[in-house]
Motif scaffolding. Structure first.
Motif, mmCIF file in Angstrom:
data_model
loop_
_atom_site.group_PDB
_atom_site.id
_atom_site.type_symbol
_atom_site.label_atom_id
_atom_site.label_comp_id
_atom_site.label_asym_id
_atom_site.label_seq_id
_atom_site.Cartn_x
_atom_site.Cartn_y
_atom_site.Cartn_z
ATOM 1 N N PHE A 91 0.805 -1.220 0.000
ATOM 2 C CA PHE A 91 0.000 0.000 0.000
ATOM 3 C C PHE A 91 0.844 1.279 0.000
ATOM 4 N N GLY A 92 2.165 1.145 -0.118
ATOM 5 C CA GLY A 92 3.038 2.316 -0.176
ATOM 6 C C GLY A 92 2.960 3.177 1.076
ATOM 7 N N LEU A 93 2.995 2.534 2.251
ATOM 8 C CA LEU A 93 2.821 3.267 3.516
ATOM 9 C C LEU A 93 4.099 3.988 3.929
ATOM 10 N N GLN A 94 3.935 5.175 4.520
ATOM 11 C CA GLN A 94 5.076 5.908 5.088
ATOM 12 C C GLN A 94 5.040 5.726 6.602
ATOM 13 N N LEU A 95 5.555 4.590 7.034
ATOM 14 C CA LEU A 95 5.394 4.222 8.445
ATOM 15 C C LEU A 95 6.229 5.081 9.392
ATOM 16 N N ALA A 96 7.232 5.796 8.871
ATOM 17 C CA ALA A 96 8.018 6.701 9.723
ATOM 18 C C ALA A 96 7.147 7.812 10.283
ATOM 19 N N ARG A 97 6.000 8.057 9.645
ATOM 20 C CA ARG A 97 5.094 9.116 10.093
ATOM 21 C C ARG A 97 4.110 8.658 11.164
ATOM 22 N N VAL A 98 4.083 7.363 11.420
ATOM 23 C CA VAL A 98 3.175 6.871 12.465
ATOM 24 C C VAL A 98 3.631 7.410 13.822
ATOM 25 N N GLU A 99 2.712 8.041 14.535
ATOM 26 C CA GLU A 99 3.015 8.634 15.849
ATOM 27 C C GLU A 99 2.564 7.749 17.001
ATOM 28 N N SER A 100 1.468 7.031 16.755
ATOM 29 C CA SER A 100 0.862 6.249 17.837
ATOM 30 C C SER A 100 0.532 4.849 17.355
ATOM 31 N N VAL A 101 0.721 3.885 18.254
ATOM 32 C CA VAL A 101 0.316 2.511 17.988
ATOM 33 C C VAL A 101 -0.660 2.131 19.103
ATOM 34 N N VAL A 102 -1.873 1.803 18.731
ATOM 35 C CA VAL A 102 -2.897 1.427 19.714
ATOM 36 C C VAL A 102 -3.166 -0.060 19.542
ATOM 37 N N VAL A 103 -3.047 -0.818 20.641
ATOM 38 C CA VAL A 103 -3.071 -2.277 20.540
ATOM 39 C C VAL A 103 -4.322 -2.844 21.230
ATOM 40 N N THR A 104 -4.966 -3.793 20.561
ATOM 41 C CA THR A 104 -6.173 -4.409 21.126
ATOM 42 C C THR A 104 -5.821 -5.476 22.168
ATOM 43 N N HIS A 105 -4.842 -6.320 21.827
ATOM 44 C CA HIS A 105 -4.440 -7.394 22.748
ATOM 45 C C HIS A 105 -3.139 -8.011 22.266
ATOM 46 N N ALA A 106 -2.641 -8.963 23.052
ATOM 47 C CA ALA A 106 -1.260 -9.419 22.863
ATOM 48 C C ALA A 106 -1.105 -10.591 21.901
ATOM 49 N N ASP A 107 -2.189 -11.100 21.315
ATOM 50 C CA ASP A 107 -2.034 -12.219 20.383
ATOM 51 C C ASP A 107 -1.104 -11.821 19.227
ATOM 52 N N GLU A 108 -0.369 -12.825 18.734
ATOM 53 C CA GLU A 108 0.699 -12.565 17.767
ATOM 54 C C GLU A 108 0.213 -11.882 16.494
ATOM 55 N N ASP A 109 -1.036 -12.140 16.119
ATOM 56 C CA ASP A 109 -1.530 -11.517 14.882
ATOM 57 C C ASP A 109 -1.877 -10.038 15.080
ATOM 58 N N HIS A 110 -1.814 -9.563 16.336
ATOM 59 C CA HIS A 110 -2.164 -8.163 16.613
ATOM 60 C C HIS A 110 -1.015 -7.363 17.200
ATOM 61 N N PHE A 111 -0.066 -8.071 17.803
ATOM 62 C CA PHE A 111 1.069 -7.349 18.380
ATOM 63 C C PHE A 111 2.348 -8.108 18.055
ATOM 64 N N ASP A 112 2.860 -7.860 16.869
ATOM 65 C CA ASP A 112 4.092 -8.497 16.425
ATOM 66 C C ASP A 112 5.268 -7.670 16.944
ATOM 67 N N VAL A 113 5.811 -8.127 18.062
ATOM 68 C CA VAL A 113 6.836 -7.363 18.787
ATOM 69 C C VAL A 113 8.044 -7.065 17.901
ATOM 70 N N PHE A 114 8.455 -8.062 17.123
ATOM 71 C CA PHE A 114 9.651 -7.869 16.296
ATOM 72 C C PHE A 114 9.462 -6.731 15.289
ATOM 73 N N SER A 115 8.287 -6.711 14.621
ATOM 74 C CA SER A 115 8.020 -5.636 13.650
ATOM 75 C C SER A 115 8.062 -4.273 14.320
ATOM 76 N N LEU A 116 7.561 -4.186 15.562
ATOM 77 C CA LEU A 116 7.569 -2.909 16.266
ATOM 78 C C LEU A 116 8.992 -2.515 16.664
ATOM 79 N N MET A 117 9.776 -3.487 17.126
ATOM 80 C CA MET A 117 11.126 -3.172 17.611
ATOM 81 C C MET A 117 12.045 -2.687 16.475
ATOM 82 N N LEU A 118 11.716 -3.016 15.231
ATOM 83 C CA LEU A 118 12.515 -2.517 14.109
ATOM 84 C C LEU A 118 12.458 -0.991 14.023
ATOM 85 N N ARG A 119 11.469 -0.389 14.701
ATOM 86 C CA ARG A 119 11.330 1.070 14.724
ATOM 87 C C ARG A 119 12.312 1.714 15.699
ATOM 88 N N GLY A 120 12.931 0.888 16.566
ATOM 89 C CA GLY A 120 13.747 1.444 17.649
ATOM 90 C C GLY A 120 15.215 1.629 17.343
#
Ligand SMILES: [Zn+2]
Ligand SMILES: [Zn+2]
Length: 278
Positions: free
Chosen positions: A62-91
């Protein structure tokens, strides 16, 4: 309010990762909306609702500019909703150059429950040692509204797991209001009490069970019941739009097939790439 559905499939993906069932074969052959990545929605290009394990492919597709994402709102901890590794790549700076002068975000705020918080810090410890200044965590509580990137979110209590307080969210901005309700089965009365009389422009519902009865996720029968409850509590009218998401092969129907069933109740099936402007 702009909502961009990045994924509308259940945890196993659709077609499911290893599956050779008839439904997955039909989905694969038909393509288009029948292909469903793991569930996530991007709001106003700045807020990511859940971190899907397909985030990377969603960015490419979808050609997303994810560097512009300011907030991540999470529903719950299941792997299909909170992929920790994908988030940590932002750090880590060596994985991620951000141009702050071109709209890039300095520190991403992550919002979620206590279970997601534990996973977040596990990820920080494992992956980010010393580089966590790009990410901050804020635990949010049921029925307590919080502001993120100019929008107001109110966590309501999902009916999904016994070992975790999972959330669905009421989302508000500029006089528009959305109920984002997955993953959940039929919700408790106290949720409806909390939103009594508030008008929703859009109700986005879990329909992982399709034509089957709910079991931690809703099916069409629970979707119909949720609509009835929302009517009873004065939350919806003829202008309210209903979208079904988090679709699974388990009920035996592809997107195109389930969309016909859903249409009988006035519901639309969300698809990957769908953009709504409210
Ligand atoms: Zn899920
Ligand atoms: Zn299958």
């Amino acid at each position: 309010m702009k909502l961009h559905y990045l994924g509308t499939g259940a945890s196993e993906g659709f077609p499911a990762v290893y599956c050779e069932c008839d439904v997955c074969e039909r989905a694969l052959q038909s393509g288009g909306n029948n292909i469903k990545r793991r569930s996530s929605v991007l709001i106003n290009d700045r807020i990511l609702m859940d971190v899907s394990p397909d985030l990377y492919m969603q960015k490419l597709k979808f050609g997303l500019q994810l560097a512009r994402v300011e907030s991540v709102v999470v529903t719950h901890a299941d792997e299909d909703h909170f992929d920790v590794f994908s988030l940590m790549l932002r750090g880590k700076p060596n994985y991620c150059t951000i141009h702050y002068d071109r709209g890039g975000t300095r520190q991403v705020q992550v919002y979620g429950n206590q279970t997601v918080e534990s996973l977040f810090y596990w990820g920080v410890k494992k992956k980010l040692r010393g580089y966590q200044e790009q990410l901050a965590y804020q635990r949010v509580e049921p029925f307590r509204a919080f502001e993120a990137s100019g929008m107001v979110f109110t966590p309501l209590i999902a009916n999904h797991r016994v070992d975790e307080l999972c959330y669905i969210y009421m989302i508000e901005q500029g006089g528009k209001r959305v109920l984002y309700a997955n993953d959940t089965d039929a919700i408790e009365e106290r949720n409806y009490e909390a939103i009594r009389g508030l008008h929703f422009d859009l109700v986005s519902m879990d329909c992982a069970r399709g034509i089957l009865p709910g079991d931690g996720h809703m099916g069409l029968a629970e979707n119909v019941e949720m609509k009835r409850k929302l009517e009873q509590y004065g939350c919806v009218n003829e202008n309210t739009r209903y979208l079904l998401t988090h679709i699974s092969h388990m009920c035996g129907m592809t997107h195109d097939e389930l969309a016909i069933e859903a249409g009988k109740y006035g519901f639309e099936l969300a698809y990957d790439g769908l953009i709504l402007e409210l």
